[in-house]
Design an enzyme around this catalytic site. Structure first.
Site, PDB file in Angstrom:
ATOM      1  N   ASP A   8       1.125  -1.085 -17.906  1.00  0.00           N
ATOM      2  CA  ASP A   8       0.401  -2.169 -17.971  1.00  0.00           C
ATOM      3  C   ASP A   8      -0.461  -2.723 -17.083  1.00  0.00           C
ATOM      4  OD1 ASP A   8       2.210  -1.675 -20.512  1.00  0.00           O
ATOM      5  OD2 ASP A   8       1.534  -3.325 -21.368  1.00  0.00           O
ATOM      6  N   GLU A  39      -3.892  -2.120 -21.780  1.00  0.00           N
ATOM      7  CA  GLU A  39      -4.101  -3.286 -22.839  1.00  0.00           C
ATOM      8  C   GLU A  39      -4.274  -4.513 -22.479  1.00  0.00           C
ATOM      9  OE1 GLU A  39      -0.790  -3.957 -25.486  1.00  0.00           O
ATOM     10  OE2 GLU A  39       0.239  -4.700 -23.948  1.00  0.00           O
ATOM     11  N   ASN A  40      -4.069  -4.869 -21.230  1.00  0.00           N
ATOM     12  CA  ASN A  40      -4.002  -6.415 -20.692  1.00  0.00           C
ATOM     13  C   ASN A  40      -5.112  -6.303 -19.483  1.00  0.00           C
ATOM     14  OD1 ASN A  40      -0.746  -5.906 -20.855  1.00  0.00           O
ATOM     15  ND2 ASN A  40      -1.634  -7.575 -22.200  1.00  0.00           N
ATOM     16  N   ASN A  67      -0.423  -3.712 -28.633  1.00  0.00           N
ATOM     17  CA  ASN A  67      -0.514  -4.663 -29.510  1.00  0.00           C
ATOM     18  C   ASN A  67      -1.955  -5.503 -29.078  1.00  0.00           C
ATOM     19  OD1 ASN A  67       1.470  -5.427 -27.553  1.00  0.00           O
ATOM     20  ND2 ASN A  67       1.315  -7.342 -28.178  1.00  0.00           N
ATOM     21  N   HIS A  68      -2.179  -5.713 -27.850  1.00  0.00           N
ATOM     22  CA  HIS A  68      -3.296  -6.380 -27.218  1.00  0.00           C
ATOM     23  C   HIS A  68      -4.656  -5.638 -27.297  1.00  0.00           C
ATOM     24  CE1 HIS A  68      -1.445 -10.070 -25.937  1.00  0.00           C
ATOM     25  NE2 HIS A  68      -0.524  -9.438 -25.513  1.00  0.00           N
ATOM     26  N   HIS A 151       4.857   2.085 -27.024  1.00  0.00           N
ATOM     27  CA  HIS A 151       4.299   0.720 -26.790  1.00  0.00           C
ATOM     28  C   HIS A 151       5.466  -0.253 -27.718  1.00  0.00           C
ATOM     29  CE1 HIS A 151       2.160  -2.279 -24.662  1.00  0.00           C
ATOM     30  NE2 HIS A 151       1.996  -3.120 -25.773  1.00  0.00           N
ATOM     31  N   HIS A 176       4.896  -2.479 -22.763  1.00  0.00           N
ATOM     32  CA  HIS A 176       4.628  -3.592 -23.441  1.00  0.00           C
ATOM     33  C   HIS A 176       5.774  -4.453 -22.889  1.00  0.00           C
ATOM     34  CE1 HIS A 176       4.369  -6.418 -26.617  1.00  0.00           C
ATOM     35  NE2 HIS A 176       5.574  -6.487 -26.543  1.00  0.00           N
ATOM     36  N   HIS A 178       6.514  -5.460 -19.608  1.00  0.00           N
ATOM     37  CA  HIS A 178       5.905  -5.674 -18.331  1.00  0.00           C
ATOM     38  C   HIS A 178       7.302  -5.773 -17.345  1.00  0.00           C
ATOM     39  CE1 HIS A 178       1.979  -7.581 -20.183  1.00  0.00           C
ATOM     40  NE2 HIS A 178       2.247  -6.354 -20.475  1.00  0.00           N
TER      41      HIS A 178
HETATM   42 FE   LIG Z   1       1.093  -5.086 -21.861  1.00  0.00          FE
HETATM   43 FE   LIG Z   2       1.895  -5.182 -25.622  1.00  0.00          FE
END
Ligand SMILES: [Fe+2]
Ligand SMILES: [Fe+2]
Length: 265
Positions: A8, A39-40, A67-68, A151, A176, A178
């Site tokens: 990520d 995603e981030n 999810n992000h 994820h 996910h 991190h």
């Molecule tokens: Fe993430």
């Molecule tokens: Fe995530």
């Protein structure tokens, strides 16, 4: 072939690590293909067209997410026209975007990428264990080299996915949390696994965010505004070597580089 997967990417500090380090890492490991979880990548929350296109320019071949993915509204238009940006395949039917992609190495060898999301401690979307098998079934006519970004929050769910897919894909890598785990291995039927690749971003943080507001939530139980952190960036991920014909993993190497480590490459 060798595939580099980057955990990520968190905001500008994460993107800078990719900008400075990716070409060097590709050369160092002889990577033929690069996947990164994006995603981030937009200030910790989601991804925009500008940022996605920039990551592709830096040398990323396919972006996965989680999810992000929906945090920036413009992604709905971007993902519809950018097949190299994936969202989890187990979102309900009709959701914009796609959950899998077959890319090509520079010399024309196909690599499949599938993104699925867990349901333990996460929003309960469709069953990832069933959906991933369907995706693999379709993909295997085109390539046996298949990378799955799972994820998910729970280690148990991620380890379960590894065993579920042993012998069916090259790599099951978690994202996910991190926080990188140290359990990389190759299962008996040839699937490499790592529970979490970790994050590419500021490590003097609480999973990428400034410590004070994040810690404040735990201390007071009250909502605070998360701000992306900047200190001590690291690039985390994994390199897997695959047998082109069978798709089986031959080697798995977990990586974690500071800025100084990258400068020395
Ligand atoms: Fe993430
Ligand atoms: Fe995530």
């Amino acid at each position: 072939m060798k595939i580099l997967f980057i955990g990520d990417i968190i905001g500008r500090p994460g993107r800078e690590m990719v900008r400075k380090g990716l070409r060097k890492l590709v050369e160092h490991y002889g990577a033929d293909f690069v996947i990164a979880n994006a995603e981030n990548s937009a200030a910790g929350f989601g991804v925009t067209k500008d940022i996605g296109d920039t990551l592709l320019e830096y040398g990323v071949d396919v972006m996965t997410s989680g999810n992000h993915i929906w945090d920036k509204k413009e992604v709905i238009e971007y993902i519809a026209g950018q097949p190299k940006l994936l969202r989890p395949a187990n979102y309900p039917a009709g959701v914009p975007g796609r959950g899998s992609y077959v890319g090509q190495t520079g010399d024309g060898r196909a690599v499949g990428v599938i993104n699925v999301q867990g349901r333990v401690f996460m929003i309960p979307i469709d069953d990832p264990f069933t959906v991933v098998l369907k995706e693999i079934e379709v993909m295997k006519a085109r390539t046996r080299v298949i990378i799955v970004d799972f994820h998910a929050e729970a280690t148990s769910e991620k380890v379960a996915m590894g065993w579920h897919l042993d012998g069916k894909v090259t790599l099951v890598v978690g994202t996910h949390t991190h926080v990188q785990t140290a359990d990389e291995r190759i299962l008996p039927n040839g699937t490499a696994c790592l529970t979490d690749a970790g994050m590419t971003g500021p490590h003097d943080s609480i999973i990428g965010m400034e410590r004070e507001p994040s810690l404040g939530r735990f201390l007071s139980g009250m909502p605070t505004r998360y701000e992306p952190a900047t200190g001590n960036p690291r690039l985390n991920g994994v390199v897997v070597e695959a047998d082109d014909k069978t798709g089986k993993a031959l080697a798995i190497t977990r990586i974690s580089y500071s800025e100084q480590d990258l400068a020395k490459l």
